[in-house]
Design a protein around this motif. Structure first.
Motif, PDB file in Angstrom:
ATOM      1  N   TYR A  72       0.816  -1.212   0.000  1.00  0.00           N
ATOM      2  CA  TYR A  72       0.000   0.000   0.000  1.00  0.00           C
ATOM      3  C   TYR A  72       0.854   1.268   0.000  1.00  0.00           C
ATOM      4  N   VAL A  73       0.228   2.364  -0.432  1.00  0.00           N
ATOM      5  CA  VAL A  73       0.764   3.720  -0.288  1.00  0.00           C
ATOM      6  C   VAL A  73      -0.328   4.526   0.389  1.00  0.00           C
ATOM      7  N   GLN A  81       3.087   6.865   3.954  1.00  0.00           N
ATOM      8  CA  GLN A  81       3.558   5.559   4.418  1.00  0.00           C
ATOM      9  C   GLN A  81       3.462   4.567   3.268  1.00  0.00           C
ATOM     10  N   LEU A  82       4.527   3.821   3.072  1.00  0.00           N
ATOM     11  CA  LEU A  82       4.593   2.852   1.978  1.00  0.00           C
ATOM     12  C   LEU A  82       4.987   1.493   2.540  1.00  0.00           C
ATOM     13  N   TYR A  83       4.289   0.472   2.092  1.00  0.00           N
ATOM     14  CA  TYR A  83       4.653  -0.902   2.446  1.00  0.00           C
ATOM     15  C   TYR A  83       4.894  -1.673   1.163  1.00  0.00           C
ATOM     16  N   LYS A 194       4.747   0.775 -12.091  1.00  0.00           N
ATOM     17  CA  LYS A 194       5.452  -0.410 -11.612  1.00  0.00           C
ATOM     18  C   LYS A 194       6.298  -0.104 -10.378  1.00  0.00           C
ATOM     19  N   THR A 195       6.603   1.185 -10.171  1.00  0.00           N
ATOM     20  CA  THR A 195       7.458   1.566  -9.046  1.00  0.00           C
ATOM     21  C   THR A 195       6.652   2.207  -7.901  1.00  0.00           C
ATOM     22  N   LEU A 196       5.329   2.135  -7.979  1.00  0.00           N
ATOM     23  CA  LEU A 196       4.494   2.795  -6.967  1.00  0.00           C
ATOM     24  C   LEU A 196       4.808   2.302  -5.561  1.00  0.00           C
TER      25      LEU A 196
END
Length: 214
Positions: A72-73, A81-83, A194-196
């Motif tokens: 997630y973003v 927050q990015l996972y 693809k880089t999200l």
């Protein structure tokens, strides 16, 4: 004897009614869960409200989250927050800091990737009110934590009867705090970069951010 018979019948009918309510609520939540799991990715834009009269807390803000599987973003209150499936990266531009942590394995913690499926475990269900919201039928289901030590008193989950998407969540804490999340926009299967869900550490280092690893 008649009074005893009446009490037995009343208790039996109440038990049957509660069981029917539980089954209806569980069936609807199962539909919501299966719908969510059928999508490749989900974008949710939401309003967040926090109320506590005793503590004189009255705040409103907004946020959004893009989810794909567990990844997630999450954008909220100016932070991101990015996972990526392995680690959680929290970016706070105001402090020019990035915190890197291992994934939290606590099943009771509701992470952004669980916000549409958290109800699947750990709750009792009850059928609640049906509301008309701007022409949309929103059916509420009341969730009560099975864990009696939970700080949450109850959760009302409002579900769009037609789309089977969650529209509103109202959480009431035992301390009187009421948290409300209202979905403004719900989009599915969007084209994603693809880089999200990839964290580019060099980008933040070049911008002078301090990287904290826990």
């Amino acid at each position: 004897m008649k009074r005893l018979l009446f009490l037995v019948l009343f208790t039996l009918s109440s038990t049957i009614a509660m069981a029917q309510d539980f089954n209806k609520a569980k069936s609807l939540l199962d539909e919501v869960y299966n719908k969510v799991k059928s999508y490749d990715n989900i974008f949710v834009d939401f309003k967040y409200s926090l109320r506590n009269e005793e503590a004189k807390i009255n705040t409103d803000t907004r946020g959004d989250v893009t989810m794909q599987g567990d990844k997630y973003v999450f954008n909220y209150m100016g932070a991101k927050q990015l996972y990526d499936g392995k680690k959680v990266y929290t970016v706070v531009p105001e402090n020019e800091e990035v915190t890197v942590e291992e994934k939290m394995d606590d099943e009771n913690t509701i992470t952004p990737s669980k916000m549409l499926t958290f109800y699947k475990q750990g709750h009792n269900y009850a059928w609640d009110v049906l509301q008309n919201v701007q022409g949309r039928k929103i059916q509420f289901v009341k969730l009560t934590p099975i864990d009696t030590n939970s700080e949450i008193k109850s959760i009302l989950l409002g579900i769009d009867v037609e789309t089977k998407h969650i529209y509103k969540l109202i959480e009431t804490g035992k301390n009187g705090t009421k948290t409300t999340i209202t979905v403004n926009s719900f989009k599915i299967d969007q084209p994603l970069s693809k880089t999200l869900f990839t964290f580019d550490e060099s980008k933040y280092k070049d911008d002078g951010y301090y990287i904290i690893r826990n």
